[in-house]
Design an enzyme around this catalytic site. Structure first.
Site, PDB file in Angstrom:
ATOM      1  N   GLU A 190      38.841  37.937  44.545  1.00 38.49           N
ATOM      2  CA  GLU A 190      38.412  38.914  43.394  1.00 38.49           C
ATOM      3  C   GLU A 190      36.799  38.846  43.884  1.00 38.49           C
ATOM      4  O   GLU A 190      36.026  38.383  42.800  1.00 38.49           O
ATOM      5  CB  GLU A 190      38.501  38.036  41.971  1.00 38.49           C
ATOM      6  CG  GLU A 190      40.037  38.128  42.366  1.00 38.49           C
ATOM      7  CD  GLU A 190      40.884  37.945  40.774  1.00 38.49           C
ATOM      8  OE1 GLU A 190      39.869  37.323  39.864  1.00 38.49           O
ATOM      9  OE2 GLU A 190      42.158  38.349  40.896  1.00 38.49           O
TER      10      GLU A 190
ATOM     11  N   GLU B  49      47.822  38.079  43.054  1.00 41.57           N
ATOM     12  CA  GLU B  49      48.580  37.879  42.144  1.00 41.57           C
ATOM     13  C   GLU B  49      48.799  38.616  40.874  1.00 41.57           C
ATOM     14  O   GLU B  49      48.753  39.392  40.605  1.00 41.57           O
ATOM     15  CB  GLU B  49      46.762  37.125  41.588  1.00 41.57           C
ATOM     16  CG  GLU B  49      46.829  36.217  42.130  1.00 41.57           C
ATOM     17  CD  GLU B  49      44.959  35.618  41.657  1.00 41.57           C
ATOM     18  OE1 GLU B  49      45.201  35.741  40.790  1.00 41.57           O
ATOM     19  OE2 GLU B  49      44.246  34.943  42.668  1.00 41.57           O
TER      20      GLU B  49
HETATM   21  C1  BG6 Z   1      42.122  36.232  38.928  1.00 40.84           C
HETATM   22  C2  BG6 Z   1      41.558  34.078  39.420  1.00 40.84           C
HETATM   23  O1  BG6 Z   1      41.136  36.299  37.946  1.00 40.84           O
HETATM   24  O2  BG6 Z   1      42.936  35.585  37.767  1.00 40.84           O
HETATM   25  C3  BG6 Z   1      42.709  33.049  39.359  1.00 40.84           C
HETATM   26  O3  BG6 Z   1      42.106  34.420  40.841  1.00 40.84           O
HETATM   27  C4  BG6 Z   1      42.928  33.095  37.893  1.00 40.84           C
HETATM   28  O4  BG6 Z   1      41.925  31.995  39.526  1.00 40.84           O
HETATM   29  C5  BG6 Z   1      43.596  34.717  37.731  1.00 40.84           C
HETATM   30  O5  BG6 Z   1      43.356  31.398  37.198  1.00 40.84           O
HETATM   31  C6  BG6 Z   1      43.651  33.934  36.014  1.00 40.84           C
HETATM   32  O6  BG6 Z   1      42.659  34.124  35.111  1.00 40.84           O
HETATM   33  P1  BG6 Z   1      42.338  32.851  33.974  1.00 40.84           P
HETATM   34  O7  BG6 Z   1      41.085  32.986  33.037  1.00 40.84           O
HETATM   35  O8  BG6 Z   1      44.002  33.558  32.654  1.00 40.84           O
HETATM   36  O9  BG6 Z   1      42.585  31.202  34.336  1.00 40.84           O
END
Ligand code: BG6
Length: 485
Positions: A165, A377
């Site tokens: 990211e 993700e």
């Molecule tokens: C992504 C990241 O931005 O989103 C993760 O790669 C992150 O590391 C995930 O945990 C969810 O975001 P958050 O802030 O809800 O943990």
């Protein structure tokens, strides 16, 4: 009529994802020294990263759960400061052994490791030495770290995700990097950091091509398709501007080896463009990537900035989990203003829920770059409840993933190459901004921000559903019987 069950293509990768500092814990154990994430997560009002989900000690139990769910792939990240506690110099044998054991255990269970080399966690030693990514020296040090990993694990790993990211590291530059206060009022720094990461990534990509037989270099981009508020010409232009600066600005580097001209020239006008040395663009051009990891949670909506807001405003997350409590929406003057999309629902932290956005981005990226992708993700953050029956009934997550998988399937039908689905997250992990209040996992971890409890693992309803989805290679997502999950 076509009676064939709708499935994902043969060989599709099914699994889930985590990152080192969010899951491992053992932040200062067995020779590891602190990373900037260990430090930035201290005293936030949420949990810190010292124990997280204790995966460092429980990885065998966790891999057994992956196997039970039917995974054939798992995305994790290496912790730079576990391998090189000072970022450079002496290697930590216990850190190296941990990843050797993790990888071998996965392979024994038929699970393909898909590692990320860097997931926000620059060793604190390098921050103290030269301000981390702000210094050009970070490029060389990252390349040495990457080379070590490639030579050590390249016999067992083919698909490498280099940086996680990068777009989000730029957007939330003071949260995803430890930035000394003297730089706080200078937004050019975030684009300089970005340039250094472009160079570092290209160098490591070239090393993967040099050393790993059939190796492929990729990165996991945080990607949101951008919609214009309406069809007014100014708002459509704002949409193009945001697409250029938030998306093309990264992917043009990754796959064409050049900066998107609209975005770069705009940054020059705003005195925010990076300093680019002679020879830099050759290095970047030689290190283009082979595939893209897509991290998709939410689409974005923009309009042309209102007069009274037409100045630089940086994005700030929603820290309370009360809908509408978003810290701030980003504004780039004379370019775009982020706003809440009036046509889509959100979760409690104001993240838009938009499965169509998944099809939109996959088709859009494929049209522009013709590269294979895997979803690295995707998920919904929620306050999961451990019920009296010892179960976690996360129907909303099943619904979210079901709709996103349908969108992926549709994109594949239309010709997009999607190789796998590695949603966020495998077990509950420390959220990047909301501790353990916001959970994403297929597996519940019995702890919260107030206490560690026993850290036991409990399968959520989504785990059992996902197990059947994997078993059917995706066919189950089309089942309309509410009792079949
Ligand atoms: C992504 C990241 O931005 O989103 C993760 O790669 C992150 O590391 C995930 O945990 C969810 O975001 P958050 O802030 O809800 O943990």
């Amino acid at each position: 009529m076509d009676q064939k069950p709708k499935q994902m293509p043969k060989g599709f990768l099914w699994g889930a994802a985590t990152s080192a500092y969010q899951v491992e814990g053992a932040a200062a154990e067995d020779g590891k020294k602190l990373s900037q994430m260990d430090v930035l997560n201290q005293n936030t009002g949420f949990s810190d990263a010292s124990i997280a989900s204790d995966h460092y000690h429980r990885y065998k139990e966790d891999i057994a759960l992956m196997k039970e769910c039917g995974f054939n792939a798992y995305r994790f990240s290496f912790s730079w400061s576990r391998i090189f506690p000072d970022g450079v110099g002496d290697v930590n044998p216990k850190g190296v052994a941990f990843y050797d054991d993790l990888i071998d255990e996965l392979l024994r269970d038929g699970i393909t490791p898909v590692p990320t080399i860097y997931h926000y966690d620059m060793p604190m030693a390098l921050v103290e030495k030269y301000d981390g990514w702000i210094s050009r020296q970070s490029v060389e040090d990252f390349a040495s770290y990457g080379e070590f990993l490639i030579l050590r694990y390249g016999d067992r790993i083919k698909n490498w995700l280099i940086i996680n990211e990068q777009s989000i590291i730029v957007e939330f530059w003071k949260k995803k990097n430890y930035i000394p206060p003297k730089y706080h009022d200078n937004p050019q720094i975030k684009f300089q950091i970005n340039h250094h990461m472009n160079l570092a990534q290209a160098k490591v990509s070239s090393l993967i091509h040099k050393y790993v037989k059939e190796g492929r270099a990729g990165s996991a981009i945080g990607y949101s398709p951008v919609y214009g508020l309406d069809s007014s010409p100014k708002n459509m232009l704002a949409m193009l501007n945001a697409e250029d600066l938030k998306n093309h600005f990264f992917l043009d580097i990754y796959f064409k080896g050049e900066y998107a001209p609209g975005a770069l020239n705009y940054l020059k006008e705003q005195q925010m463009a990076p300093v680019i040395h002679e020879g830099d663009m050759e290095i970047i051009g030689e290190g283009c990537l082979d595939f893209l990891g897509v991290n998709y949670y939410a689409s974005k909506c923009v309009k042309y900035p209102d007069k009274e807001k037409n100045h630089l405003i940086e994005a700030k997350s929603n820290l309370t989990g009360q809908k509408g409590a978003m810290g701030a929406y980003e504004v780039m003057p004379d370019f775009y203003e982020y706003i809440k999309n009036p046509n889509a629902d959100t979760n409690d932290w104001d993240w838009t829920i938009d499965p169509d956005g998944m099809e939109y981005l996959l088709r859009d990226i494929y049209e522009r770059y013709r590269i294979p992708m895997m979803i690295t993700e995707n998920g919904i953050g929620a306050r999961d409840m451990l019920e009296a029956d010892g179960r976690i009934h996360d129907d909303y997550r099943i619904d979210y993933w079901k709709k996103h998988l349908k969108a992926i399937h549709r994109a594949i039908e239309l010709g997009v190459e999607v190789e796998g689905f590695l949603p966020w997250s495998f077990v509950d992990v420390l959220s990047t901004s909301n501790g353990y209040q916001k959970r994403y996992g297929l597996v519940y971890v019995n702890r919260d921000d107030e206490g560690l409890k026993d850290l036991n693992r409990m399968k959520k309803d989504s785990f059992y559903w996902y197990q059947k989805v994997i078993e059917s290679n995706g066919a189950l997502i089309w089942n309309t019987d509410p009792f079949v999950r």
